[in-house]
Design an enzyme around this catalytic site. Structure first.
Site, mmCIF file in Angstrom:
data_model
loop_
_atom_site.group_PDB
_atom_site.id
_atom_site.type_symbol
_atom_site.label_atom_id
_atom_site.label_comp_id
_atom_site.label_asym_id
_atom_site.label_seq_id
_atom_site.Cartn_x
_atom_site.Cartn_y
_atom_site.Cartn_z
ATOM 1 N N ASN A 71 41.703 30.413 41.428
ATOM 2 C CA ASN A 71 42.541 31.060 40.427
ATOM 3 C C ASN A 71 43.195 32.230 41.155
ATOM 4 O O ASN A 71 42.580 33.293 41.315
ATOM 5 C CB ASN A 71 41.725 31.541 39.229
ATOM 6 C CG ASN A 71 42.623 32.166 38.163
ATOM 7 O OD1 ASN A 71 43.823 32.374 38.382
ATOM 8 N ND2 ASN A 71 42.050 32.469 37.007
ATOM 9 N N PRO A 104 43.814 38.801 41.929
ATOM 10 C CA PRO A 104 43.845 40.164 41.398
ATOM 11 C C PRO A 104 43.689 40.246 39.878
ATOM 12 O O PRO A 104 44.179 39.399 39.142
ATOM 13 C CB PRO A 104 45.233 40.670 41.812
ATOM 14 C CG PRO A 104 46.057 39.435 41.981
ATOM 15 C CD PRO A 104 45.096 38.406 42.518
ATOM 16 N N ASN A 105 42.989 41.287 39.492
ATOM 17 C CA ASN A 105 42.803 41.684 38.088
ATOM 18 C C ASN A 105 41.796 40.824 37.328
ATOM 19 O O ASN A 105 41.458 41.139 36.183
ATOM 20 C CB ASN A 105 44.142 41.731 37.328
ATOM 21 C CG ASN A 105 45.142 42.641 38.008
ATOM 22 O OD1 ASN A 105 44.802 43.778 38.316
ATOM 23 N ND2 ASN A 105 46.343 42.157 38.294
ATOM 24 N N GLU A 147 43.338 23.944 41.347
ATOM 25 C CA GLU A 147 43.859 25.195 40.799
ATOM 26 C C GLU A 147 43.393 25.338 39.353
ATOM 27 O O GLU A 147 43.443 24.371 38.584
ATOM 28 C CB GLU A 147 45.400 25.147 40.861
ATOM 29 C CG GLU A 147 46.050 26.389 40.319
ATOM 30 C CD GLU A 147 47.560 26.409 40.554
ATOM 31 O OE1 GLU A 147 48.080 25.531 41.286
ATOM 32 O OE2 GLU A 147 48.212 27.303 39.992
ATOM 33 N N ARG A 188 40.135 42.816 29.519
ATOM 34 C CA ARG A 188 41.560 42.711 29.833
ATOM 35 C C ARG A 188 42.263 41.787 28.827
ATOM 36 O O ARG A 188 41.900 40.608 28.719
ATOM 37 C CB ARG A 188 41.681 42.101 31.236
ATOM 38 C CG ARG A 188 43.077 41.766 31.660
ATOM 39 C CD ARG A 188 43.077 40.900 32.911
ATOM 40 N NE ARG A 188 44.442 40.620 33.293
ATOM 41 C CZ ARG A 188 44.791 39.684 34.158
ATOM 42 N NH1 ARG A 188 43.875 38.923 34.731
ATOM 43 N NH2 ARG A 188 46.050 39.489 34.444
ATOM 44 N N HIS A 238 43.389 28.070 35.835
ATOM 45 C CA HIS A 238 43.808 29.285 35.123
ATOM 46 C C HIS A 238 43.154 29.292 33.754
ATOM 47 O O HIS A 238 43.051 28.243 33.114
ATOM 48 C CB HIS A 238 45.330 29.343 34.961
ATOM 49 C CG HIS A 238 46.037 29.349 36.269
ATOM 50 N ND1 HIS A 238 46.190 30.486 37.020
ATOM 51 C CD2 HIS A 238 46.572 28.334 36.993
ATOM 52 C CE1 HIS A 238 46.815 30.183 38.151
ATOM 53 N NE2 HIS A 238 47.051 28.886 38.167
ATOM 54 N N TYR A 281 42.881 36.394 27.270
ATOM 55 C CA TYR A 281 41.802 35.959 28.179
ATOM 56 C C TYR A 281 40.421 35.914 27.530
ATOM 57 O O TYR A 281 39.462 35.485 28.180
ATOM 58 C CB TYR A 281 41.774 36.873 29.413
ATOM 59 C CG TYR A 281 43.060 36.814 30.210
ATOM 60 C CD1 TYR A 281 43.456 35.642 30.846
ATOM 61 C CD2 TYR A 281 43.895 37.933 30.311
ATOM 62 C CE1 TYR A 281 44.641 35.577 31.562
ATOM 63 C CE2 TYR A 281 45.080 37.883 31.034
ATOM 64 C CZ TYR A 281 45.446 36.706 31.655
ATOM 65 O OH TYR A 281 46.624 36.643 32.368
ATOM 66 N N ALA A 326 47.999 36.425 39.464
ATOM 67 C CA ALA A 326 49.452 36.662 39.549
ATOM 68 C C ALA A 326 50.051 36.169 40.863
ATOM 69 O O ALA A 326 51.251 35.869 40.920
ATOM 70 C CB ALA A 326 49.743 38.144 39.353
ATOM 71 N N ARG A 374 53.261 30.758 28.009
ATOM 72 C CA ARG A 374 53.471 32.184 28.274
ATOM 73 C C ARG A 374 54.892 32.416 28.795
ATOM 74 O O ARG A 374 55.772 31.606 28.588
ATOM 75 C CB ARG A 374 52.383 32.676 29.235
ATOM 76 C CG ARG A 374 50.963 32.464 28.655
ATOM 77 C CD ARG A 374 49.886 33.090 29.509
ATOM 78 N NE ARG A 374 50.060 34.544 29.616
ATOM 79 C CZ ARG A 374 49.373 35.295 30.449
ATOM 80 N NH1 ARG A 374 48.462 34.740 31.244
ATOM 81 N NH2 ARG A 374 49.585 36.595 30.497
HETATM 82 C C1 DQA Z 1 45.825 33.715 35.174
HETATM 83 C C2 DQA Z 1 47.288 33.614 34.735
HETATM 84 C C3 DQA Z 1 48.182 34.477 35.599
HETATM 85 O O1 DQA Z 1 49.539 34.365 35.176
HETATM 86 C C4 DQA Z 1 47.773 35.924 35.490
HETATM 87 O O2 DQA Z 1 48.545 36.725 36.363
HETATM 88 C C5 DQA Z 1 46.320 36.132 35.709
HETATM 89 C C6 DQA Z 1 45.360 35.164 35.173
HETATM 90 C C7 DQA Z 1 44.886 32.917 34.261
HETATM 91 O O3 DQA Z 1 43.753 32.664 34.685
HETATM 92 O O4 DQA Z 1 45.251 32.579 33.138
HETATM 93 O O5 DQA Z 1 45.908 37.164 36.245
HETATM 94 O O6 DQA Z 1 45.713 33.175 36.489
#
Ligand code: DQA
Length: 145
Positions: free
Chosen positions: A73, A9-10, A97, A17, A99, A22, A76, A106
């Site tokens: 990825n 998500p997102n 995995e 964003r 990110h 990011y 959240a 963080r």
């Molecule tokens: C994320 C890190 C997560 O904590 C966050 O909720 C994201 C992006 C990253 O790629 O850094 O949406 O997965």
């Protein structure tokens, strides 16, 4: 060989964003980077981004028999979604995995991943380049020594 790259998500909001965290690269640009890396390695890619947990879970279920491994990825969902963990373990596909941000720099809640202990490997903090590295690492693992 075929791999899937799954985005939670997102991540569709990348580019605008929280750019301080990011950056300005869009998810479409990351997809291009991933496809170029995969092409160089001679592998096919299934690409998915979803903000819907059910769609994400069903997409994972549908990967069985179609791909050899996964780059994920989970955004959240990483930090507490056991259904995503169970789906990945349930289909039995090796996953790397990734990110964009350095989770360990963080909030404390982001230092926990419910996926990491069963991952082939874990990359964070390297921005979009991490996706290319994750693809390369996954394919290297799948091809073996
Ligand atoms: C994320 C890190 C997560 O904590 C966050 O909720 C994201 C992006 C990253 O790629 O850094 O949406 O997965």
């Amino acid at each position: 060989m075929r791999i899937a790259v799954l985005n939670g998500p997102n991540l569709n909001l990348l580019g605008t964003r929280e750019p301080a965290i990011y950056g300005h690269v869009t998810l479409a640009e990351i997809e291009s980077l991933v496809r170029a890396e995969a092409k160089a390695l001679g592998v096919e890619v299934e690409w998915l981004q979803s903000n819907h947990e059910v769609a994400f879970l069903e997409a994972i279920h549908a990967l069985r028999g179609r791909v050899d491994g996964v780059v994920v990825n989970a955004a959240a969902w990483t930090h507490g979604n056991l259904a995503v963990r169970d789906a990945l373990l349930g289909v039995g596909l090796p996953y790397v995995e990734v990110h964009l941000s350095n989770l360990f720099a963080r909030e404390p809640e982001r230092r926990v991943s419910v996926l990491a202990d069963r991952a082939v490997g874990f990359i964070c903090g390297l921005g979009p380049a991490g996706y290319g590295l994750a693809v390369r690492a996954l394919v290297g693992r799948l091809r073996g020594p």
